[in-house]
Motif scaffolding. Sequence first.
Motif, PDB file in Angstrom:
ATOM      1  N   ALA A 179       0.802  -1.362  -0.308  1.00 29.00           N
ATOM      2  CA  ALA A 179      -0.365   0.262  -0.191  1.00 29.00           C
ATOM      3  C   ALA A 179       0.890   1.520  -0.131  1.00 29.00           C
ATOM      4  O   ALA A 179       0.148   2.447  -0.608  1.00 29.00           O
ATOM      5  CB  ALA A 179      -0.823   0.002   1.268  1.00 29.00           C
ATOM      6  N   LYS A 180       2.862   1.395   0.813  1.00 30.94           N
ATOM      7  CA  LYS A 180       2.751   2.426   0.310  1.00 30.94           C
ATOM      8  C   LYS A 180       3.350   3.050  -0.785  1.00 30.94           C
ATOM      9  O   LYS A 180       3.467   4.130  -1.328  1.00 30.94           O
ATOM     10  CB  LYS A 180       4.314   2.185   1.261  1.00 30.94           C
ATOM     11  CG  LYS A 180       4.577   1.733   3.180  1.00 30.94           C
ATOM     12  CD  LYS A 180       5.563   1.593   3.226  1.00 30.94           C
ATOM     13  CE  LYS A 180       5.679   0.157   3.948  1.00 30.94           C
ATOM     14  NZ  LYS A 180       6.520   0.052   4.060  1.00 30.94           N
ATOM     15  N   GLU A 181       3.386   1.948  -2.191  1.00 30.13           N
ATOM     16  CA  GLU A 181       4.328   2.126  -3.566  1.00 30.13           C
ATOM     17  C   GLU A 181       2.351   2.651  -4.142  1.00 30.13           C
ATOM     18  O   GLU A 181       2.629   2.765  -5.291  1.00 30.13           O
ATOM     19  CB  GLU A 181       4.281   0.632  -3.933  1.00 30.13           C
ATOM     20  CG  GLU A 181       5.423   0.098  -3.092  1.00 30.13           C
ATOM     21  CD  GLU A 181       6.326  -1.350  -3.519  1.00 30.13           C
ATOM     22  OE1 GLU A 181       5.911  -1.374  -4.690  1.00 30.13           O
ATOM     23  OE2 GLU A 181       6.484  -1.862  -2.676  1.00 30.13           O
ATOM     24  N   TRP A 182       1.670   2.652  -3.703  1.00 24.78           N
ATOM     25  CA  TRP A 182       0.027   2.643  -4.286  1.00 24.78           C
ATOM     26  C   TRP A 182      -0.677   3.691  -3.985  1.00 24.78           C
ATOM     27  O   TRP A 182      -0.589   4.369  -2.976  1.00 24.78           O
ATOM     28  CB  TRP A 182      -0.656   1.303  -5.161  1.00 24.78           C
ATOM     29  CG  TRP A 182      -0.243   0.895  -5.164  1.00 24.78           C
ATOM     30  CD1 TRP A 182       0.320  -0.737  -4.791  1.00 24.78           C
ATOM     31  CD2 TRP A 182       0.270   0.118  -7.125  1.00 24.78           C
ATOM     32  NE1 TRP A 182       0.834  -1.914  -5.452  1.00 24.78           N
ATOM     33  CE2 TRP A 182       0.835  -1.216  -6.908  1.00 24.78           C
ATOM     34  CE3 TRP A 182      -0.191   0.947  -8.173  1.00 24.78           C
ATOM     35  CZ2 TRP A 182       0.879  -1.165  -7.976  1.00 24.78           C
ATOM     36  CZ3 TRP A 182       0.183   0.760  -8.600  1.00 24.78           C
ATOM     37  CH2 TRP A 182       0.809  -0.886  -9.390  1.00 24.78           C
ATOM     38  N   THR A 183      -1.125   5.059  -5.245  1.00 22.39           N
ATOM     39  CA  THR A 183      -2.318   6.042  -4.370  1.00 22.39           C
ATOM     40  C   THR A 183      -2.867   5.891  -4.012  1.00 22.39           C
ATOM     41  O   THR A 183      -3.375   4.675  -5.140  1.00 22.39           O
ATOM     42  CB  THR A 183      -1.731   7.227  -5.954  1.00 22.39           C
ATOM     43  OG1 THR A 183      -2.713   6.687  -7.179  1.00 22.39           O
ATOM     44  CG2 THR A 183      -0.369   7.757  -5.580  1.00 22.39           C
ATOM     45  N   PRO A 184      -4.058   6.478  -3.419  1.00 18.01           N
ATOM     46  CA  PRO A 184      -5.067   6.257  -3.812  1.00 18.01           C
ATOM     47  C   PRO A 184      -5.694   5.814  -4.633  1.00 18.01           C
ATOM     48  O   PRO A 184      -6.970   5.015  -4.475  1.00 18.01           O
ATOM     49  CB  PRO A 184      -6.003   7.275  -2.418  1.00 18.01           C
ATOM     50  CG  PRO A 184      -4.558   8.361  -1.854  1.00 18.01           C
ATOM     51  CD  PRO A 184      -3.102   7.906  -2.157  1.00 18.01           C
ATOM     52  N   ALA A 185      -5.520   7.023  -5.587  1.00 16.78           N
ATOM     53  CA  ALA A 185      -6.981   6.825  -6.917  1.00 16.78           C
ATOM     54  C   ALA A 185      -6.328   4.775  -7.011  1.00 16.78           C
ATOM     55  O   ALA A 185      -6.791   4.376  -7.503  1.00 16.78           O
ATOM     56  CB  ALA A 185      -5.917   7.698  -7.805  1.00 16.78           C
ATOM     57  N   GLU A 186      -4.902   4.925  -7.426  1.00 15.03           N
ATOM     58  CA  GLU A 186      -3.855   3.623  -7.941  1.00 15.03           C
ATOM     59  C   GLU A 186      -4.748   2.119  -7.110  1.00 15.03           C
ATOM     60  O   GLU A 186      -5.099   1.578  -7.913  1.00 15.03           O
ATOM     61  CB  GLU A 186      -2.479   3.853  -8.364  1.00 15.03           C
ATOM     62  CG  GLU A 186      -1.660   4.626  -8.949  1.00 15.03           C
ATOM     63  CD  GLU A 186      -0.680   4.838  -8.821  1.00 15.03           C
ATOM     64  OE1 GLU A 186       0.092   5.332  -9.034  1.00 15.03           O
ATOM     65  OE2 GLU A 186      -0.168   4.553  -7.894  1.00 15.03           O
ATOM     66  N   LEU A 187      -5.141   2.446  -5.862  1.00 12.87           N
ATOM     67  CA  LEU A 187      -5.659   1.233  -4.916  1.00 12.87           C
ATOM     68  C   LEU A 187      -7.049   1.398  -5.335  1.00 12.87           C
ATOM     69  O   LEU A 187      -7.581   0.278  -5.618  1.00 12.87           O
ATOM     70  CB  LEU A 187      -5.636   1.573  -4.159  1.00 12.87           C
ATOM     71  CG  LEU A 187      -4.451   1.170  -2.676  1.00 12.87           C
ATOM     72  CD1 LEU A 187      -3.939   2.280  -1.259  1.00 12.87           C
ATOM     73  CD2 LEU A 187      -3.598   0.005  -3.314  1.00 12.87           C
ATOM     74  N   PHE A 188      -7.739   2.192  -5.175  1.00 13.03           N
ATOM     75  CA  PHE A 188      -9.493   2.616  -5.726  1.00 13.03           C
ATOM     76  C   PHE A 188      -9.427   1.862  -7.061  1.00 13.03           C
ATOM     77  O   PHE A 188     -10.783   0.952  -7.547  1.00 13.03           O
ATOM     78  CB  PHE A 188      -9.898   3.905  -5.853  1.00 13.03           C
ATOM     79  CG  PHE A 188     -11.221   3.831  -6.278  1.00 13.03           C
ATOM     80  CD1 PHE A 188     -12.282   4.054  -5.205  1.00 13.03           C
ATOM     81  CD2 PHE A 188     -11.286   4.634  -7.596  1.00 13.03           C
ATOM     82  CE1 PHE A 188     -13.396   3.791  -6.297  1.00 13.03           C
ATOM     83  CE2 PHE A 188     -12.526   4.478  -8.210  1.00 13.03           C
ATOM     84  CZ  PHE A 188     -13.673   4.261  -7.771  1.00 13.03           C
ATOM     85  N   TRP A 189      -8.724   1.916  -8.545  1.00 16.26           N
ATOM     86  CA  TRP A 189      -8.620   1.487  -9.622  1.00 16.26           C
ATOM     87  C   TRP A 189      -8.894   0.204  -9.124  1.00 16.26           C
ATOM     88  O   TRP A 189      -9.806  -0.733 -10.446  1.00 16.26           O
ATOM     89  CB  TRP A 189      -8.153   1.654 -10.568  1.00 16.26           C
ATOM     90  CG  TRP A 189      -8.393   1.586 -11.789  1.00 16.26           C
ATOM     91  CD1 TRP A 189      -8.911   2.290 -12.639  1.00 16.26           C
ATOM     92  CD2 TRP A 189      -7.534   0.523 -12.739  1.00 16.26           C
ATOM     93  NE1 TRP A 189      -9.405   1.728 -13.758  1.00 16.26           N
ATOM     94  CE2 TRP A 189      -8.327   0.560 -13.238  1.00 16.26           C
ATOM     95  CE3 TRP A 189      -6.384   0.076 -12.468  1.00 16.26           C
ATOM     96  CZ2 TRP A 189      -7.982  -0.387 -14.967  1.00 16.26           C
ATOM     97  CZ3 TRP A 189      -6.070  -1.759 -13.130  1.00 16.26           C
ATOM     98  CH2 TRP A 189      -7.087  -1.811 -14.690  1.00 16.26           C
ATOM     99  N   VAL A 190      -7.018  -0.651  -9.061  1.00 18.03           N
ATOM    100  CA  VAL A 190      -7.029  -2.214  -8.938  1.00 18.03           C
ATOM    101  C   VAL A 190      -8.594  -2.681  -7.925  1.00 18.03           C
ATOM    102  O   VAL A 190      -9.225  -3.655  -8.099  1.00 18.03           O
ATOM    103  CB  VAL A 190      -6.211  -2.571  -7.443  1.00 18.03           C
ATOM    104  CG1 VAL A 190      -5.712  -3.422  -7.572  1.00 18.03           C
ATOM    105  CG2 VAL A 190      -4.970  -1.875  -8.593  1.00 18.03           C
ATOM    106  N   ILE A 191      -8.633  -2.342  -7.462  1.00 18.67           N
ATOM    107  CA  ILE A 191      -9.671  -2.577  -6.001  1.00 18.67           C
ATOM    108  C   ILE A 191     -11.506  -2.994  -6.893  1.00 18.67           C
ATOM    109  O   ILE A 191     -12.480  -3.529  -7.212  1.00 18.67           O
ATOM    110  CB  ILE A 191     -10.594  -1.560  -5.013  1.00 18.67           C
ATOM    111  CG1 ILE A 191      -9.096  -2.135  -3.770  1.00 18.67           C
ATOM    112  CG2 ILE A 191     -11.743  -2.249  -4.223  1.00 18.67           C
ATOM    113  CD1 ILE A 191      -9.241  -1.267  -2.619  1.00 18.67           C
TER     114      ILE A 191
END
Length: 171
Positions: free
Chosen positions: A105-117
């Motif tokens: 989670a340190k490596e990904w922005t909130p937007a990137e995590l949102f897109w993946v989820i």
Amino acid sequence: MRVMIIAISGLITGLALIYSGVINVAASNPHSALTEWVLSTASDHSIRYHAKDIKAPSVDDRVMVLAGFHHYQEMCVGCHLAPGIESSEIRKGLMPTPPKLQEAAKEWTPAELFWVIKNGVKMTGMPAWGATHSDKKIWDIVAFVKQLPHMTAGQYKAMVVAAGPEHDDDE
């Protein structure tokens, strides 16, 4: 002409390999280093590309984090683990092995995590939760995931205990 013969030969060889069945697709067989690199690199760049225009809300809200914890505990912890949880039955059988989100989670922005989820990732076992979850619920999960790198095993366990017995991993 020579280039065309080489291309056709490569295509025929590739199709012969595919149709022969000799390529092992078993999840118990690790990917080659080249395959791992191709899949990982393509995935990372695709996620960043597709998430670039997503506007993330603030994910520091305690209510969002708590709501996200409940979703994470129900759907994510079995594959992505949590502080104090080192393995799970399902995780042992997945290829590629899902990232430990306490670290990743340190490596990904909130937007990137949102897109993946929301969209999932092909051929990884990561489902597209956007089919069953609203954007608000997904942002709640993102809020919790962004807290994982800062969370101790004791803090996570306290959240599990506070959530009640239906969320307790010890049973």
